[in-house]
Design an enzyme around this catalytic site. Structure first.
Site, short mmCIF file in Angstrom:
data_model
loop_
_atom_site.label_atom_id
_atom_site.label_comp_id
_atom_site.label_asym_id
_atom_site.label_seq_id
_atom_site.Cartn_x
_atom_site.Cartn_y
_atom_site.Cartn_z
N LYS A 433 0.88 -1.20 0.01
CA LYS A 433 -0.11 -0.07 0.05
C LYS A 433 1.07 1.25 -0.04
CE LYS A 433 -2.43 -0.72 3.68
NZ LYS A 433 -1.75 -2.03 4.09
N ALA A 676 -2.94 -0.05 13.91
CA ALA A 676 -4.18 -0.21 13.19
C ALA A 676 -5.03 -1.35 13.86
CB ALA A 676 -4.05 -0.56 11.73
#
Length: 971
Positions: A433, A676
């Site tokens: 990402k 996260a």
């Protein structure tokens, strides 16, 4: 040479002296009041009614004061020029205030001593225009360093738009003159401004107003200047250079000489214009002046007379003179400086110059690629994207903090397009990402020539030692934000244990005496203590007025050691800190307790940094952090500990995003890096907001969410976007063939171990089966009403058939576009197709919405996420979780958003379940709250907040070359 033709005003004054003119025809002299006079045959050219002063402006002109009153028939010679300048300044200032009503341009005068004569003269002129004048009186015997210090302070004062040095010539060294910012040097004394005059380019600078006054006086005469000879007598320094260049630029020939020069007589007699600066009552015989020669004396350029005398002269139709004319021009410079300042504050088009990137085959390691590229100086990048020098706080040559004042400067600037990069459920290797984010902005800016900004999380030093497409320092200490968080977090932990110890070992009276000590015989509460008194309902402000019961309530937090929820942190993977015992030394008097360390990025302070919108909000959030409960079950906060202000001080620099650049020289903000799982896993709100203003309405900000879309993207929408008020335009969903193969039933992979053959050889069935996960993640994005562009991060083992299959399935599953990306091997050029797709999709309207309403119950919000995002049939609350829900509802925390803490390796709570698991009940083991950050996080399964080192950590390969200081072993 022929006689210069006189202006109407010149002829009018000349006629008023007709009788004297007959005594010596044609000799015209402008005295220090700039009135035309005629001279008797054998008198010297001197001005007995002029008194010389000891102060100069730094450009050679002396300050004088008149002793005689002008006669009524001395009509105005240059008052019209002053009036024209004043009127023009008024008009310019009026236009400025139409859009900036609170702005009042200010001239700062630095002088030695407290003589107010100059201040009054400038205040008079400034008052006519509507400007402010600020007087700084330094001691008469001040040093050069003191002058420079004052200049540097004024340079940084945004209220000041002009600096004028009214100092003795001995003070005006090159260091002093060049200390003034050129844009505030309204007297044109700095080398840069003089150089601009020499080059004939004054668009961004200022020429000396005294030199300007000379030119204005000559320009208002009817006689042409081209081909005429001028001599400068006794004029030195920047003023000499400026006058000489201005006259030469207007076609005149210029000589310079000193009063002591043996050629003085010849030079004067050969000249059409004599410009002189009197020193030590120097003079010359009138016989040296040919008929028709104009003489301009600069000695009155800074007049110390009372300003009312100007009015009297105006009423008497007297000449205005070099002094008031140069003062008017100085004020004009201040107005124009403020205009330029306003223009600088406006949004400026980018002038980005990308760096060339030469792809190589085979592709070198990330560290080799990074070292092969020479980054731009960070100050250059900042200038290219419209940042002002005062908004930048450099940390070396390749990174800098950006001040939050930018948000005020661009408060009316429309935001650019907001792009989120998320991913499918990842493998342990990660799916790229961050590299997709970097490749996308490189393609947008370096290849499509669109403004774009990447906003990335700062990696923890513990689990992350990889290079994510930017330069090396990205992976190490960077600008120290994580260290600041560590210090702040551990200060809270130290305050907790210290308070428990002191309350357990001291009486109420002793505690009160130490918490509110007597200083110089006076006892008073600190502001944060006053706030605690108010929360307790105690309205006293005098420490002596509290009752014993109030004293006890004030001094005792009564923290229960078994209910302390705050942990210490360190930014190192250390499994042996997962459970520790503190307080074992004899000095702690038996107050030992069990606790633990978390990794630094798991601190609630990191989550606060990522979600705050400014210093005031950050301080308030820090104060609301709950660190535990007292023995009555009431929450204890950082405000109760009295530590909030200190935390804000520790975090005051960390709140500023760090500006860096990609390998192709496009801008990146690196800021915050919350976990996260137990936090929301996104970079900071502030970085995104700053970037959205900087890119402009047609630009793009690309930010990244951690882990898969079911975790990072869901939290980005439901938590980050609620906090920021920002709405995303498009989601870029990153997928890889190897990850899809794993979701399709491929074998497990382990970092550092060679990939099984299923991931190297073509296997279309595994890919097709694994695309179920991709389809589910697209559906999750559509729950929020945001369109999706699938970015297939291509590896060299992927086949064309596999690539085309993924893109076909993605588009059939609802993706607006699906493109292959080759940024890893080709840089930004390899992501141009992705950039074009993002540009197209982002221009379309979407129907962004949140997944749940904050007023829904905690249980309902958890159930909504579990069913709609994860695909669970329902949730199951443990008794402990249900008790926590009841407690949080009782405390008023029920309206906070939900931040699910679960594994990132599966849509379910079972990491081994790949693809799209169904038919499961999501267990909620416990529920905790980050009140300062502003969310409740249910624990799904067991979550580790302190990683451990593997058998062979990467530090075996990391070393430093002591000669070149190059770091080895990072990859």
């Amino acid at each position: 040479m022929g006689k210069m033709r006189l202006s109407v005003a010149f002829r009018h004054v000349h006629r008023s002296h007709a009788s004297i003119r007959r005594a010596r025809a044609g000799v015209q002299v402008l005295n220090s009041e700039n009135r035309l006079i005629t001279l008797a045959d054998k008198s010297a050219v001197s001005y007995p009614w002029i008194r010389e002063a000891s102060s100069t402006s730094g450009t050679g002109e002396t300050v004088t004061s008149l002793k005689s009153h002008p006669r009524k028939n001395d009509g105005p010679l240059y008052q019209s020029a002053v009036s024209d300048i004043v009127q023009k300044c008024r008009e310019e200032l009026k236009a400025i205030r139409e859009t900036n009503p609170d702005l009042k341009p200010t001239l700062a005068i630095i002088q030695a001593g407290e003589d107010d004569g100059l201040l009054e003269v400038n205040k008079k002129m400034a008052g006519q225009i509507g400007l402010n004048v600020m007087q700084i009186c330094l001691p008469r015997q001040c040093t050069e360093d003191e002058v420079i210090d004052e200049i540097l302070r004024l340079n940084e004062d945004s209220r000041v738009h002009g600096i004028f040095l009214h100092l003795p010539q001995s003070f005006l060294s090159r260091s002093v003159r060049n200390a003034i910012k050129p844009q505030k040097d309204v007297d044109g004394v700095s080398d840069l401004n003089v150089g601009r005059v020499v080059l004939g380019d004054q668009r961004d600078g200022f020429a000396s107003p005294v030199a300007g006054a000379v030119l204005e006086m000559l320009a208002r005469h009817d006689a042409p200047l081209i081909g005429k000879m001028a001599v400068l007598v006794g004029v030195e320094g920047p003023l000499k250079a400026t006058i000489q260049c201005l006259l030469q630029n207007n076609g005149m020939m210029v000589q310079t000489c000193q009063w002591s020069s043996k050629h003085l007589q010849k030079q004067i007699m050969d000249s059409d214009v004599v410009i002189l600066l009197e020193t030590d009552h120097k003079s010359f015989p009138p016989t040296w002046i040919r008929p028709g020669v104009a003489v301009i004396n600069l000695s009155s350029a800074l007049m110390e007379e009372h300003p009312d005398s100007w009015e009297h002269r105006a009423e008497a139709e007297s000449g205005a003179g070099v002094g008031p004319l140069s003062a008017a021009l100085r004020m004009q410079h201040v107005v124009r400086s403020s205009t330029r300042w306003i223009q600088e504050q406006q949004y400026q088009p980018w002038r980005l110059r990308p760096l060339k990137l030469q792809p190589l085959s085979p592709v070198p390691s990330d560290i080799e690629i990074s070292r092969a590229q020479t980054p731009k100086p960070i100050s250059q990048l900042a200038q290219e994207i419209g940042l002002l020098p005062e908004e930048l706080e450099a940390y070396g040559n390749t990174k800098a903090k950006v001040h939050l004042s930018l948000l005020n400067r661009f408060q009316h600037q429309p935001n650019g397009k907001y792009v989120l990069v998320a991913g499918i459920t990842p493998t342990p290797l990660g799916e790229g990402k961050s590299t997709v984010t970097t490749g996308l902005v490189q393609a947008l800016s370096a290849h499509l020539k669109l403004n774009s900004f990447a906003c990335l999380r700062q990696p923890s030093q513990g689990p992350t030692f990889g290079v994510k497409g930017v330069f090396l320092c990205f992976n190490l200490h960077l600008t120290g934000d994580i260290h600041a968080i560590t210090a702040a977090n551990n200060l809270v932990a130290a305050a907790i244990d210290a308070r428990i110890l002191h309350e357990a070992t001291q009486s109420d009276k002793a505690l009160y005496r130490r918490l509110v000590p007597s200083v110089n015989g006076v006892r008073c509460f600190s502001p944060i203590q006053m706030a605690r008194l108010q929360r307790l309902g105690i309205n006293e402000s005098d420490p002596s007025d509290l009752t014993p019961e109030e004293v006890r309530a004030f001094v005792r937090l009564d923290l229960d050691p078994e209910k302390v929820t705050w942990q210490r942190v360190v930014d190192t993977n250390d499994r042996f800190l997962r459970k520790i015992t503190v307080g074992q030394a004899n000095t702690e008097k038996g107050h030992a307790r069990q606790t633990q360390f978390d990794i630094a990025v798991a601190s609630e302070i990191m989550a606060i940094l990522a979600l705050t919108d400014g210093l005031a909000d950050m301080r308030a959030r820090l104060g609301r952090m709950v660190v535990g409960s007292n023995r009555n079950g009431q929450p204890i906060t950082a405000d109760d500990l009295g530590v909030t202000g200190a935390l804000a001080v520790l975090m005051k620099d960390a709140i500023k995003p760090t500006l860096m650049q990609t390998l192709e020289g496009t801008p990146v903000f690196v800021h915050a890096g919350p976990f996260a799982n137990i936090a929301h896993g996104n970079s900071s709100v502030l970085a995104d907001k700053l970037a959205l203003k900087l890119v402009g309405e047609e630009g793009f900000v690309v930010t990244e969410a951690g882990f898969g879309a079911d975790i990072g993207m869901e939290k980005f929408f439901n938590i980050k976007c609620r906090t920021s008020g920002l709405k995303p335009d498009v989601v870029v969903l990153v997928a890889t063939v190897r990850a899809l193969k794993m979701h399709g039933g491929g074998p497990n992979v382990t970092a550092g171990v060679p990939l099984p053959k299923e991931y190297i050889n073509e296997n279309l069935q595994l890919v097709a089966d694994g695309c179920s996960n991709l389809k589910k993640q697209i559906q999750i994005a559509h729950l929020f009403g945001v369109p999706v562009v699938v970015a297939l991060n291509v590896f060299k083992t992927d086949t064309q058939a596999e690539i085309e299959l993924v893109c076909r399935i993605a588009e059939a599953s609802g993706a607006s576009a699906a493109v292959q990306c080759h940024h890893w091997s080709r840089g930004g050029r390899g992501s141009v197709e992705l950039a074009q797709a993002v540009k197209k999709v982002a221009s379309q309207k979407n129907n962004f919405q949140f997944l749940y309403n904050l007023q829904d119950s905690i249980v309902e919000k958890i159930r909504t996420i579990a069913q709609k995002v994860y695909g669970a049939d329902d949730i199951e609350l443990s008794p402990e979780a249900q008790a926590k829900i009841d407690y949080y509802n009782q405390q008023g925390f029920g309206a906070l958003p939900i931040c699910m803490a679960k594994t990132h390796l599966s849509l379910s709570h079972m990491p081994e379940k790949k693809g799209v698991p169904t038919g499961f009940i999501l267990p909620i083991r416990d529920i905790r709250a980050s009140i300062g950050a502003g969310f409740i996080y249910p624990l799904v399964g067991t979550m580790s907040t302190m990683p451990g080192l593997p058998t062979r950590p990467c530090f075996y390969d990391i070393d430093l070359d002591p000669v070149t200081e190059e770091i080895k072993g990072l990859f």
